[in-house]
Design a protein around this motif. Sequence first.
Motif, mmCIF file in Angstrom:
data_model
loop_
_atom_site.group_PDB
_atom_site.id
_atom_site.type_symbol
_atom_site.label_atom_id
_atom_site.label_comp_id
_atom_site.label_asym_id
_atom_site.label_seq_id
_atom_site.Cartn_x
_atom_site.Cartn_y
_atom_site.Cartn_z
ATOM 1 N N ARG A 175 28.637 39.061 40.107
ATOM 2 C CA ARG A 175 27.735 40.197 40.324
ATOM 3 C C ARG A 175 27.407 40.941 39.040
ATOM 4 O O ARG A 175 26.573 41.839 39.052
ATOM 5 N N GLY A 176 28.103 40.612 37.960
ATOM 6 C CA GLY A 176 27.792 41.220 36.679
ATOM 7 C C GLY A 176 28.264 42.658 36.516
ATOM 8 O O GLY A 176 27.819 43.357 35.612
ATOM 9 N N TYR A 177 29.113 43.106 37.378
ATOM 10 C CA TYR A 177 29.700 44.446 37.256
ATOM 11 C C TYR A 177 31.073 44.415 37.912
ATOM 12 O O TYR A 177 31.469 43.422 38.512
ATOM 13 N N LYS A 178 31.779 45.520 37.768
ATOM 14 C CA LYS A 178 33.073 45.637 38.434
ATOM 15 C C LYS A 178 33.179 47.037 39.019
ATOM 16 O O LYS A 178 32.730 48.014 38.398
ATOM 17 N N PRO A 179 33.735 47.151 40.214
ATOM 18 C CA PRO A 179 33.910 48.475 40.806
ATOM 19 C C PRO A 179 34.799 49.348 39.919
ATOM 20 O O PRO A 179 35.694 48.853 39.232
ATOM 21 N N GLN A 180 34.556 50.646 39.951
ATOM 22 C CA GLN A 180 35.332 51.599 39.151
ATOM 23 C C GLN A 180 36.771 51.671 39.653
ATOM 24 O O GLN A 180 37.700 51.790 38.869
ATOM 25 N N TYR A 181 36.948 51.609 40.962
ATOM 26 C CA TYR A 181 38.284 51.625 41.529
ATOM 27 C C TYR A 181 38.283 50.880 42.857
ATOM 28 O O TYR A 181 37.229 50.560 43.410
ATOM 29 N N SER B 156 42.916 62.227 35.698
ATOM 30 C CA SER B 156 43.963 61.631 34.865
ATOM 31 C C SER B 156 44.859 60.673 35.657
ATOM 32 O O SER B 156 45.666 59.955 35.071
ATOM 33 N N ALA B 157 44.716 60.654 36.963
ATOM 34 C CA ALA B 157 45.549 59.764 37.786
ATOM 35 C C ALA B 157 45.080 58.318 37.648
ATOM 36 O O ALA B 157 43.887 58.039 37.601
ATOM 37 N N SER B 158 46.021 57.413 37.571
ATOM 38 C CA SER B 158 45.686 55.993 37.484
ATOM 39 C C SER B 158 45.606 55.352 38.858
ATOM 40 O O SER B 158 44.937 54.344 39.044
ATOM 41 N N SER B 159 46.322 55.951 39.817
ATOM 42 C CA SER B 159 46.342 55.385 41.166
ATOM 43 C C SER B 159 46.799 56.444 42.150
ATOM 44 O O SER B 159 47.274 57.509 41.772
#
Length: 181
Positions: A79-85, A113-116
């Motif tokens: 798809r040429g992109y990746k979801p942000q999260y 600032s949270a990673s997950s």
Amino acid sequence: KKNIKLIGGFPLIAYSIIASKLSQNINEVIVSTDSKEIAKIAKKFNANVPFIRPRNISKDKSTDIEYIKHAIDWYKKKRGYKPQYWVIIRPTTPLRNPKLIDKSINYFQKKSSASSLVSVHEMSETPAKMFGMQNGYLHGLSPFDPRPEYYTLPRQQFPSAYVGNGYVDIVKTSIIEKYNS
């Protein structure tokens, strides 16, 4: 094949797909599976199944990071992109309120600032009071508590402890790519 066992007349996976579809904050519902049967059922409930996951990352001991990285790579290549999260909705926790999923996503987005985010609930018992067995004798499992026989203390003497409950997990793509975690 637990994810397609019928619960209340519907496959287990259907509940997670429907909750995800009812979420106001989830743009696309995809199912990552190595099973054509599960893929067919997921499509019946209007989930996207853009790929069949390779068997080598679909074993009992396979980790979340493996299937998420596979999905990220697929998105980049196809798809040429990746979801942000990624919002991970596990079929094994079927009863969810879509508004709580949205509340979790909104909270996560505000915590830049949270990673997950991992949904948890407070444990009724503290793990500090648990025992291990060594040479036929019980011993405390906490290497961090210097108090003698700390495991006999009242639970109120310990901080609250939490356990993941599988309701909703969210992780940034950038964290997965940077730390492989």
